[in-house]
Design a protein around this motif. Structure first.
Motif: not given
Length: 130
Positions: A17, A20-23, A42-46, A48, A54
């Motif tokens: 974990r 990440c704030n994306a949702k 759409d702001q990922h902390s990691h 992609l 994928s």
């Protein structure tokens, strides 16, 4: 010699974990029954996953109904699960086009066998013999 619960230790697992704030929140409107976008971040902390990888993400892996039928047939003929994955890779043109991984095939086979046996051991054996 049986080990006590206090003596057991778990291996430390890697951190998966990242906070990440994306949702994406999509509730259903009661009047129309349609979904609508209520919140989107759409702001990922990691970083992609690359598009090539994928297919390995748990959310993207599925065994299709056709594949399930093929897996069941191959198991009936005695083909081992790791060979089944090789055959599917050849049929679909590569590991990334199969849509699942070897572990998914093992899990499906186990669940399918459990479902078959749940009808009753004797009944299952009689149906198999017929």
């Amino acid at each position: 010699m049986k080990r006590k619960m206090e003596d057991r230790k778990r291996r430390p697992r890697s951190l998966t974990r990242v906070g990440c704030n994306a949702k994406l929140v999509t509730p259903r409107q009661e009047e129309t029954g349609r979904l609508f976008v209520k919140d989107f971040i759409d702001q990922h902390s990691h970083p992609l996953a690359p598009r090539d990888f994928s297919c390995l993400l748990r959310s993207h892996r599925r065994i299709s109904d056709v594949q399930k039928a093929d897996i069941e047939d191959m198991e009936k003929f005695g083909i081992r699960k790791y060979h089944i994955m090789d055959i599917l890779c050849i049929q679909y043109g590569g590991f990334d086009k199969v849509g699942c991984i070897k572990r998914d095939i093992y899990n499906f086979s186990h669940a399918n066998k459990h479902e078959t046996i749940s009808a009753g051991d004797a009944k299952t054996m009689i149906m198999h013999m017929m």
